[in-house]
Design a protein around this motif. Sequence first.
Motif, PDB file in Angstrom:
ATOM      1  N   CYS A  52     -46.227  -5.216  18.725  1.00 58.21           N
ATOM      2  CA  CYS A  52     -46.106  -4.373  17.529  1.00 58.21           C
ATOM      3  C   CYS A  52     -45.160  -5.013  16.512  1.00 58.21           C
ATOM      4  O   CYS A  52     -45.425  -4.992  15.297  1.00 58.21           O
ATOM      5  CB  CYS A  52     -45.615  -2.982  17.906  1.00 58.21           C
ATOM      6  SG  CYS A  52     -46.865  -1.963  18.742  1.00 58.21           S
ATOM      7  N   GLN A  53     -44.080  -5.584  17.002  1.00 55.36           N
ATOM      8  CA  GLN A  53     -43.136  -6.260  16.101  1.00 55.36           C
ATOM      9  C   GLN A  53     -43.793  -7.451  15.418  1.00 55.36           C
ATOM     10  O   GLN A  53     -43.625  -7.668  14.215  1.00 55.36           O
ATOM     11  CB  GLN A  53     -41.902  -6.701  16.882  1.00 55.36           C
ATOM     12  CG  GLN A  53     -41.003  -5.560  17.328  1.00 55.36           C
ATOM     13  CD  GLN A  53     -39.839  -6.015  18.204  1.00 55.36           C
ATOM     14  OE1 GLN A  53     -39.843  -7.151  18.724  1.00 55.36           O
ATOM     15  NE2 GLN A  53     -38.850  -5.154  18.381  1.00 55.36           N
TER      16      GLN A  53
ATOM     17  N   VAL B 260     -44.121  -3.675  22.709  1.00 55.10           N
ATOM     18  CA  VAL B 260     -42.977  -3.760  21.798  1.00 55.10           C
ATOM     19  C   VAL B 260     -43.017  -5.070  21.025  1.00 55.10           C
ATOM     20  O   VAL B 260     -42.933  -5.098  19.788  1.00 55.10           O
ATOM     21  CB  VAL B 260     -41.639  -3.624  22.563  1.00 55.10           C
ATOM     22  CG1 VAL B 260     -40.460  -3.898  21.624  1.00 55.10           C
ATOM     23  CG2 VAL B 260     -41.517  -2.242  23.182  1.00 55.10           C
TER      24      VAL B 260
ATOM     25  N   GLY C 192     -46.732   3.087  16.960  1.00 56.01           N
ATOM     26  CA  GLY C 192     -45.665   2.510  17.763  1.00 56.01           C
ATOM     27  C   GLY C 192     -46.144   2.053  19.129  1.00 56.01           C
ATOM     28  O   GLY C 192     -47.271   2.353  19.539  1.00 56.01           O
TER      29      GLY C 192
ATOM     30  N   TYR D 217     -44.453   3.761   9.308  1.00 54.66           N
ATOM     31  CA  TYR D 217     -44.414   3.218  10.662  1.00 54.66           C
ATOM     32  C   TYR D 217     -43.912   4.275  11.642  1.00 54.66           C
ATOM     33  O   TYR D 217     -42.907   4.940  11.380  1.00 54.66           O
ATOM     34  CB  TYR D 217     -43.480   2.013  10.739  1.00 54.66           C
ATOM     35  CG  TYR D 217     -43.927   0.788   9.964  1.00 54.66           C
ATOM     36  CD1 TYR D 217     -45.153   0.740   9.318  1.00 54.66           C
ATOM     37  CD2 TYR D 217     -43.099  -0.331   9.887  1.00 54.66           C
ATOM     38  CE1 TYR D 217     -45.551  -0.386   8.620  1.00 54.66           C
ATOM     39  CE2 TYR D 217     -43.485  -1.473   9.189  1.00 54.66           C
ATOM     40  CZ  TYR D 217     -44.718  -1.488   8.553  1.00 54.66           C
ATOM     41  OH  TYR D 217     -45.112  -2.605   7.862  1.00 54.66           O
ATOM     42  N   SER D 218     -44.604   4.407  12.760  1.00 59.45           N
ATOM     43  CA  SER D 218     -44.148   5.299  13.822  1.00 59.45           C
ATOM     44  C   SER D 218     -43.432   4.470  14.883  1.00 59.45           C
ATOM     45  O   SER D 218     -43.918   3.415  15.292  1.00 59.45           O
ATOM     46  CB  SER D 218     -45.332   6.031  14.458  1.00 59.45           C
ATOM     47  OG  SER D 218     -44.893   6.843  15.523  1.00 59.45           O
ATOM     48  N   GLU D 219     -42.297   4.939  15.320  1.00 60.33           N
ATOM     49  CA  GLU D 219     -41.556   4.240  16.374  1.00 60.33           C
ATOM     50  C   GLU D 219     -42.050   4.628  17.759  1.00 60.33           C
ATOM     51  O   GLU D 219     -41.788   3.928  18.729  1.00 60.33           O
ATOM     52  CB  GLU D 219     -40.054   4.511  16.227  1.00 60.33           C
ATOM     53  CG  GLU D 219     -39.461   3.946  14.938  1.00 60.33           C
ATOM     54  CD  GLU D 219     -39.864   2.498  14.699  1.00 60.33           C
ATOM     55  OE1 GLU D 219     -39.731   1.674  15.632  1.00 60.33           O
ATOM     56  OE2 GLU D 219     -40.338   2.182  13.583  1.00 60.33           O
ATOM     57  N   GLU D 220     -42.745   5.747  17.863  1.00 59.72           N
ATOM     58  CA  GLU D 220     -43.366   6.139  19.128  1.00 59.72           C
ATOM     59  C   GLU D 220     -44.870   6.028  18.993  1.00 59.72           C
ATOM     60  O   GLU D 220     -45.410   5.999  17.890  1.00 59.72           O
ATOM     61  CB  GLU D 220     -42.972   7.576  19.498  1.00 59.72           C
ATOM     62  CG  GLU D 220     -43.441   8.608  18.489  1.00 59.72           C
ATOM     63  CD  GLU D 220     -43.127  10.018  18.924  1.00 59.72           C
ATOM     64  OE1 GLU D 220     -43.306  10.317  20.119  1.00 59.72           O
ATOM     65  OE2 GLU D 220     -42.704  10.826  18.076  1.00 59.72           O
ATOM     66  N   ASN D 221     -45.551   5.956  20.107  1.00 63.22           N
ATOM     67  CA  ASN D 221     -47.001   5.826  20.065  1.00 63.22           C
ATOM     68  C   ASN D 221     -47.641   7.202  19.892  1.00 63.22           C
ATOM     69  O   ASN D 221     -47.450   8.092  20.719  1.00 63.22           O
ATOM     70  CB  ASN D 221     -47.521   5.158  21.340  1.00 63.22           C
ATOM     71  CG  ASN D 221     -49.011   4.903  21.260  1.00 63.22           C
ATOM     72  OD1 ASN D 221     -49.815   5.675  21.775  1.00 63.22           O
ATOM     73  ND2 ASN D 221     -49.389   3.816  20.610  1.00 63.22           N
TER      74      ASN D 221
ATOM     75  N   ARG E  12     -46.223  -6.227  12.745  1.00 61.45           N
ATOM     76  CA  ARG E  12     -45.543  -5.755  11.530  1.00 61.45           C
ATOM     77  C   ARG E  12     -44.968  -6.920  10.723  1.00 61.45           C
ATOM     78  O   ARG E  12     -44.886  -6.848   9.494  1.00 61.45           O
ATOM     79  CB  ARG E  12     -44.449  -4.748  11.904  1.00 61.45           C
ATOM     80  CG  ARG E  12     -45.013  -3.473  12.523  1.00 61.45           C
ATOM     81  CD  ARG E  12     -43.937  -2.468  12.891  1.00 61.45           C
ATOM     82  NE  ARG E  12     -44.510  -1.334  13.609  1.00 61.45           N
ATOM     83  CZ  ARG E  12     -43.853  -0.233  13.922  1.00 61.45           C
ATOM     84  NH1 ARG E  12     -42.570  -0.107  13.582  1.00 61.45           N
ATOM     85  NH2 ARG E  12     -44.443   0.756  14.580  1.00 61.45           N
TER      86      ARG E  12
END
Length: 311
Positions: free
Chosen positions: A54-55, A51, A42, A74-78, A58
């Motif tokens: 990363c989007q 942000v 993330g 997928y991780s939403e946090e790093n 993906r």
Amino acid sequence: MNMTPDIAPVVFIIFNRPDLTQRVFDEIARARPKKLFIIADGPRETRADDVEKCQATRAVVEQVSWDCEVFRNYSEENLGCRKRISSGLDWVFSLTERAIIVEDDCLPDQTFFHYCTELLEVYKDDERIGSINGSNMTHGRVTVADSYYFSRYPFIWGWATWRRVWENYDVTISNWPSLRETDWLSTVAYPEEFAHWINAFNQIHDKGLDAWGYQFVFMMWLQRQVSIQPRTNLISNLGFRSDATHTAGTSDVADLPREPLTFPLKHPKPLVLNSEADKIYTKEHCFREVRKRGIKRQLQKIASWKYFSGK
């Protein structure tokens, strides 16, 4: 050319570089694996542009245009390299017995996928083999008659392994404090590289260095396992640039040209370490001090070890 028709499951590790991800993904698409595992970290809180990046990254891997079963983690946090890749591969090997692993900056030759697939089958039950490398960093200085040889070093710029190997992986290398008080390192490494590995393993265990590859080396040496090394270089690392996590500088192994293997593969026998190739890697990538006197003797000693029996 007689190459394996069905490619083994492929793992693609991505983060925030859509341009590199696209180039590597195009090669994966050409290989058309039946199963594709995607691991994504993330965005970092300290980088506002992560942000969007990363989007965009993906979005690249949504372009699966062939018959393929896709698994996403997928991780939403790093989480960082250490936690993201180790936890991602834990997930992968909970679902498959074998896998080919490629990161977003490691551009593979098409023969890499077939080479890995064939050898994942050939050595699936051979406990002496820990991984299959895609990189060859000898710059053509080692000539062999077979399609590959054996090395003490696992290279993780495009590689493959099995669940039976990964299940021994320990991201904290918890055995290191007891082992560093013994002569264990002298049974797996050359004296000239001791300082390199002691520092690396200390950084991993004592300070939680944000890396995962040193742990894989540690695990393979602990298990007395070796890697398979291709005769030619099959991976070009495109990631030596300013936005890299660990390869922001320049290197003589950046952007190495790829040279395809020919098929059918010629398999080496018996299983013997290639000390000439290992010497090159040790000297150019692991030495803190190169001590010329005694190197030949040490190489001969290591090549003759009962390495595979754990003695």
